[in-house]
Scaffold this motif. Structure first.
Motif, PDB file in Angstrom:
ATOM      1  N   ASN A 203       0.797  -1.240   0.000  1.00  0.00           N
ATOM      2  CA  ASN A 203       0.000   0.000   0.000  1.00  0.00           C
ATOM      3  C   ASN A 203       0.829   1.289   0.000  1.00  0.00           C
ATOM      4  OD1 ASN A 203      -2.600  -1.328   0.117  1.00  0.00           O
ATOM      5  ND2 ASN A 203      -2.062  -1.895   2.225  1.00  0.00           N
ATOM      6  N   GLY A 204       2.124   1.175  -0.241  1.00  0.00           N
ATOM      7  CA  GLY A 204       2.955   2.373  -0.363  1.00  0.00           C
ATOM      8  C   GLY A 204       3.578   2.819   0.942  1.00  0.00           C
ATOM      9  N   GLU A 205       4.418   3.841   0.859  1.00  0.00           N
ATOM     10  CA  GLU A 205       5.151   4.339   2.020  1.00  0.00           C
ATOM     11  C   GLU A 205       4.210   4.883   3.086  1.00  0.00           C
ATOM     12  OE1 GLU A 205       8.081   7.177   0.873  1.00  0.00           O
ATOM     13  OE2 GLU A 205       9.374   5.684  -0.121  1.00  0.00           O
ATOM     14  N   PHE A 206       4.690   4.877   4.323  1.00  0.00           N
ATOM     15  CA  PHE A 206       3.918   5.417   5.438  1.00  0.00           C
ATOM     16  C   PHE A 206       4.088   6.941   5.465  1.00  0.00           C
ATOM     17  CE2 PHE A 206       5.482   1.162   6.667  1.00  0.00           C
ATOM     18  CZ  PHE A 206       4.255   0.509   6.792  1.00  0.00           C
ATOM     19  N   LYS A 207       2.960   7.658   5.596  1.00  0.00           N
ATOM     20  CA  LYS A 207       2.999   9.117   5.527  1.00  0.00           C
ATOM     21  C   LYS A 207       3.539   9.737   6.808  1.00  0.00           C
ATOM     22  CE  LYS A 207      -0.969   9.082   2.408  1.00  0.00           C
ATOM     23  NZ  LYS A 207      -2.420   9.390   2.282  1.00  0.00           N
ATOM     24  N   ASP A 208       3.123   9.173   7.923  1.00  0.00           N
ATOM     25  CA  ASP A 208       3.584   9.669   9.221  1.00  0.00           C
ATOM     26  C   ASP A 208       3.426   8.545  10.233  1.00  0.00           C
ATOM     27  OD1 ASP A 208       0.854   9.618   9.908  1.00  0.00           O
ATOM     28  OD2 ASP A 208       0.606  11.717   9.324  1.00  0.00           O
ATOM     29  N   ILE A 209       3.751   8.832  11.485  1.00  0.00           N
ATOM     30  CA  ILE A 209       3.698   7.796  12.515  1.00  0.00           C
ATOM     31  C   ILE A 209       2.261   7.317  12.749  1.00  0.00           C
ATOM     32  CG2 ILE A 209       3.558   9.465  14.411  1.00  0.00           C
ATOM     33  CD1 ILE A 209       5.346   6.022  14.441  1.00  0.00           C
ATOM     34  N   VAL A 213       1.020   3.358  12.466  1.00  0.00           N
ATOM     35  CA  VAL A 213       0.395   2.510  13.483  1.00  0.00           C
ATOM     36  C   VAL A 213      -1.028   2.109  13.102  1.00  0.00           C
ATOM     37  CG1 VAL A 213       1.819   3.362  15.367  1.00  0.00           C
ATOM     38  CG2 VAL A 213      -0.341   4.524  14.849  1.00  0.00           C
ATOM     39  N   SER A 214      -1.683   2.910  12.244  1.00  0.00           N
ATOM     40  CA  SER A 214      -3.044   2.548  11.838  1.00  0.00           C
ATOM     41  C   SER A 214      -3.052   1.479  10.748  1.00  0.00           C
ATOM     42  CB  SER A 214      -3.801   3.787  11.349  1.00  0.00           C
ATOM     43  OG  SER A 214      -3.193   4.326  10.185  1.00  0.00           O
ATOM     44  N   ARG A 215      -1.900   1.278  10.089  1.00  0.00           N
ATOM     45  CA  ARG A 215      -1.836   0.304   8.986  1.00  0.00           C
ATOM     46  C   ARG A 215      -1.196  -1.022   9.379  1.00  0.00           C
ATOM     47  NH1 ARG A 215       0.833   3.684   4.191  1.00  0.00           N
ATOM     48  NH2 ARG A 215       1.226   1.555   3.447  1.00  0.00           N
ATOM     49  N   VAL A 216      -0.311  -1.008  10.373  1.00  0.00           N
ATOM     50  CA  VAL A 216       0.320  -2.265  10.783  1.00  0.00           C
ATOM     51  C   VAL A 216      -0.439  -2.846  11.975  1.00  0.00           C
ATOM     52  CG1 VAL A 216       2.587  -1.503   9.986  1.00  0.00           C
ATOM     53  CG2 VAL A 216       1.978  -1.199  12.397  1.00  0.00           C
ATOM     54  N   ASN A 217      -0.313  -4.126  12.154  1.00  0.00           N
ATOM     55  CA  ASN A 217      -0.967  -4.811  13.270  1.00  0.00           C
ATOM     56  C   ASN A 217      -0.152  -4.571  14.539  1.00  0.00           C
ATOM     57  OD1 ASN A 217      -2.043  -6.593  15.143  1.00  0.00           O
ATOM     58  ND2 ASN A 217      -2.405  -8.201  13.629  1.00  0.00           N
ATOM     59  N   THR A 218      -0.677  -3.748  15.454  1.00  0.00           N
ATOM     60  CA  THR A 218       0.096  -3.389  16.651  1.00  0.00           C
ATOM     61  C   THR A 218       0.119  -4.501  17.693  1.00  0.00           C
ATOM     62  OG1 THR A 218      -1.887  -2.208  17.452  1.00  0.00           O
ATOM     63  CG2 THR A 218      -0.143  -0.890  16.440  1.00  0.00           C
ATOM     64  N   ALA A 232      16.585   3.065  17.157  1.00  0.00           N
ATOM     65  CA  ALA A 232      17.449   2.782  16.008  1.00  0.00           C
ATOM     66  C   ALA A 232      17.367   3.853  14.931  1.00  0.00           C
ATOM     67  CB  ALA A 232      17.066   1.428  15.406  1.00  0.00           C
ATOM     68  N   GLY A 233      16.395   4.768  15.048  1.00  0.00           N
ATOM     69  CA  GLY A 233      16.251   5.832  14.051  1.00  0.00           C
ATOM     70  C   GLY A 233      15.350   5.460  12.889  1.00  0.00           C
ATOM     71  N   ALA A 234      14.576   4.376  13.040  1.00  0.00           N
ATOM     72  CA  ALA A 234      13.746   3.890  11.929  1.00  0.00           C
ATOM     73  C   ALA A 234      12.571   4.808  11.621  1.00  0.00           C
ATOM     74  CB  ALA A 234      13.239   2.478  12.236  1.00  0.00           C
ATOM     75  N   PHE A 235      12.234   5.729  12.554  1.00  0.00           N
ATOM     76  CA  PHE A 235      11.147   6.676  12.308  1.00  0.00           C
ATOM     77  C   PHE A 235      11.676   8.073  11.988  1.00  0.00           C
ATOM     78  CE2 PHE A 235       8.575   3.837  15.315  1.00  0.00           C
ATOM     79  CZ  PHE A 235       7.974   3.159  14.259  1.00  0.00           C
ATOM     80  N   ASP A 236      12.974   8.205  11.751  1.00  0.00           N
ATOM     81  CA  ASP A 236      13.555   9.517  11.433  1.00  0.00           C
ATOM     82  C   ASP A 236      13.000  10.078  10.130  1.00  0.00           C
ATOM     83  OD1 ASP A 236      15.017   9.245  13.721  1.00  0.00           O
ATOM     84  OD2 ASP A 236      16.979   9.144  12.761  1.00  0.00           O
ATOM     85  N   CYS A 237      12.416   9.208   9.295  1.00  0.00           N
ATOM     86  CA  CYS A 237      11.828   9.671   8.028  1.00  0.00           C
ATOM     87  C   CYS A 237      10.617  10.567   8.277  1.00  0.00           C
ATOM     88  CB  CYS A 237      11.436   8.479   7.154  1.00  0.00           C
ATOM     89  SG  CYS A 237      10.418   7.241   7.985  1.00  0.00           S
ATOM     90  N   PHE A 238      10.028  10.482   9.474  1.00  0.00           N
ATOM     91  CA  PHE A 238       8.931  11.372   9.841  1.00  0.00           C
ATOM     92  C   PHE A 238       9.549  12.608  10.500  1.00  0.00           C
ATOM     93  CE2 PHE A 238       6.853   7.028  10.653  1.00  0.00           C
ATOM     94  CZ  PHE A 238       6.552   6.879   9.301  1.00  0.00           C
TER      95      PHE A 238
END
Length: 516
Positions: A203-209, A213-218, A232-238
């Motif tokens: 479904n494409g890249e994640f727009k924001d945090i 969280v609304s698209r992945v199974n938490t 680890a910096g994995a959310f630095d793209c936001f």
């Protein structure tokens, strides 16, 4: 004299005995394969095939005792064929050296072919090659650290994990940079990684945090996974959220990350309600929207804190190294790295490192001693402080502290062959710049000297008045001339601020001169 032959238009090839040409011509007179030793031992010294095979096995297993036993048989057999003893001795000496790393021909061929393939891939597809090598080392931090250093040497950027770009293993992005794999993050299992990558692919890249969280199974990508992804910096793209913001507490003492997880749970609950509703959709625009938590304003972590957290969850520093801020001190006052300490015995060595482990113990006589580990960009080393050394230096040693150390790698005492590193001086690396600088030398190329440059330097020296000498060196490359001037009026305070400003002036070089 050695026998020299010319063959197939090659340069002259030298043989210890003419009889050796038959088996060594293809390898330019050098014994390369175990099979050559077997054939030559039979031809030169009348070895049986069984004897030759025993010799081969001894060389393959580096069995020196067996090799030494067979020397007499070789010399005796060679002399019976009228070969000079000195020539036979030399041949055997060469074979002994060869036995340290002897292969059979088929083994050597495979190694050569693999070496050719890997060499070609590394030269022509460096990013892809190093990503594959790093992926093959997942779970082995020592190997990953080694290959990360090789990436730096090759000029290949190695980036922190990114939920919008990383795969499970290391991968190359569109810019040719290597992305750390999500699978390399501690506490983020394969299930969570697969969920993230699969959703992004579908479904494409994640727009924001919040989109994430609304698209992945938490339930699979749980709170602990999210925390480690942040570290680890994995959310630095936001870009609108710093790493520290996720852990900022609100008035109810609830972290922003916890608020995000609650937001995701409500979104799931709303979707489930909508799917069983008579009206089919109670989502956006229906009056049942879930409000997004407000992004808190939090003070950003220091570089040191970010790097420490990265290492905690990945095992290595990715976006930098704590010692990166001390490049000037290290280049000016250090003459060794930690990996070189044991290679330079009895030499006074200076180096810098960060303390990664500290263990204070009590000896049998009741005295305390300390075992601690220092790490730099080249590796790590364990040091021990006993008695007077413990009393003198223990105040400097603390977890994550950066230290400047001087000492010697030498015998523990005059009666022992055991070597150890003896620390003779220690201080905080942050104090080295001011404490150890005797003077600063400013270097100008004559062709770059102009009014603006001189005025800039004068203003800089005025702004950093102190008690350290200033030497000005002017050189002319064309005439190969160099003149040093000692400034009698201008003296400066050597601090980071001065160094940072000097680094911004492109046509000025500088050198810090140590007190000793």
């Amino acid at each position: 004299p050695n026998y020299i032959a010319r063959k197939h238009g090659r340069e002259a090839i030298e043989y210890d005995l003419p009889e050796m040409e038959e088996y060594l011509a293809d390898t330019y007179g050098i014994t390369v394969y175990q099979e050559q030793v077997m054939l030559l031992s039979q031809k030169l010294a009348n070895f049986t095939k069984g004897d030759a095979d025993v010799l081969r096995k001894a060389m393959g297993k580096k069995d020196k005792a067996t090799i030494d036993k067979m020397k007499g048989k070789f010399l005796e057999g060679g002399q019976s064929n009228n070969h000079p003893v000195d020539r036979l001795e030399k041949i055997w000496t060469d074979w002994e050296a060869f036995a340290q790393y002897a292969f059979n021909k088929s083994h050597s061929t495979c190694y050569a072919f693999v070496a050719y393939q890997t060499g070609y891939l590394k030269a022509n597809y460096p990013g892809e090659f190093m990503a594959a090598v790093l992926s093959n080392s997942l779970g082995n931090i020592d190997k990953i650290t080694f290959f990360m250093d090789e990436c730096k040497r090759m000029g290949l950027p190695l980036l922190v994990p990114d939920v919008n770009e990383s795969e499970r293993a290391f991968a190359v992005n569109k810019k040719g940079q290597i992305r750390f794999g999500l699978g390399a993050i501690k506490g983020v299992g394969e299930g969570a990684v697969d969920v993230i990558v699969e959703e992004r692919t579908k479904n494409g890249e994640f727009k924001d945090i919040f989109d994430f969280v609304s698209r992945v199974n938490t339930r699979i990508v749980n709170k602990k996974n999210l925390e480690n992804l942040v570290y680890a910096g994995a959310f630095d793209c936001f870009k609108d959220i710093s790493r520290s913001s996720y852990f900022a507490l609100d008035a109810e003492n609830i972290s922003f990350l916890e608020r995000i997880i609650r937001y995701a749970s409500k979104m799931v609950e709303l979707k489930n309600t909508a799917s069983t509703s008579l009206f089919g959709d109670l989502g956006a625009g229906s009056g049942y929207d879930v409000p997004k938590p407000k992004i808190p304003s939090a003070e950003k972590w220091s570089v040191m804190e970010e790097l420490k957290n990265e290492k905690e969850v990945v095992g290595v520093y990715i976006s930098g190294h704590p010692l990166d801020d001390y490049k000037v001190e290290i280049s000016s006052f250090c003459n060794s790295t930690i990996s070189q300490l044991e290679t330079r015995p009895n030499m006074m060595q200076s180096f810098a490192g960060i303390v990664t482990k500290v263990n204070v113990r009590t000896s049998a006589n009741g005295n305390q001693f300390m075992i601690f580990t220092l790490e730099d960009l080249s590796g790590s080393y364990e040091f021990a402080l006993f008695s007077k050394d413990y009393i003198e230096f223990e105040r400097f040693v603390g977890l994550d502290r950066m230290l400047f150390v001087q000492g010697t790698y030498k015998s523990k005492n005059q009666y022992s062959d055991q070597m150890a590193f003896k620390i003779q001086f220690m201080e905080l690396l942050s104090e080295v710049l001011e404490e150890r600088t005797k003077e600063i030398k400013l270097r100008f190329n004559l062709k770059d000297l102009d009014k603006i440059t001189l005025e800039t330097v004068q203003q800089l020296l005025e702004a950093h008045k102190g008690n350290k000498k200033v030497v000005v060196e002017v050189f002319d490359e064309e005439e190969r001339l160099q003149i040093d001037f000692l400034s009698r009026k201008a003296q400066v305070n050597i601090k980071k601020s001065l160094i940072n400003e000097l680094n911004l002036i492109s046509n000025i070089d500088y050198k810090l001169i140590s007190k000793n």
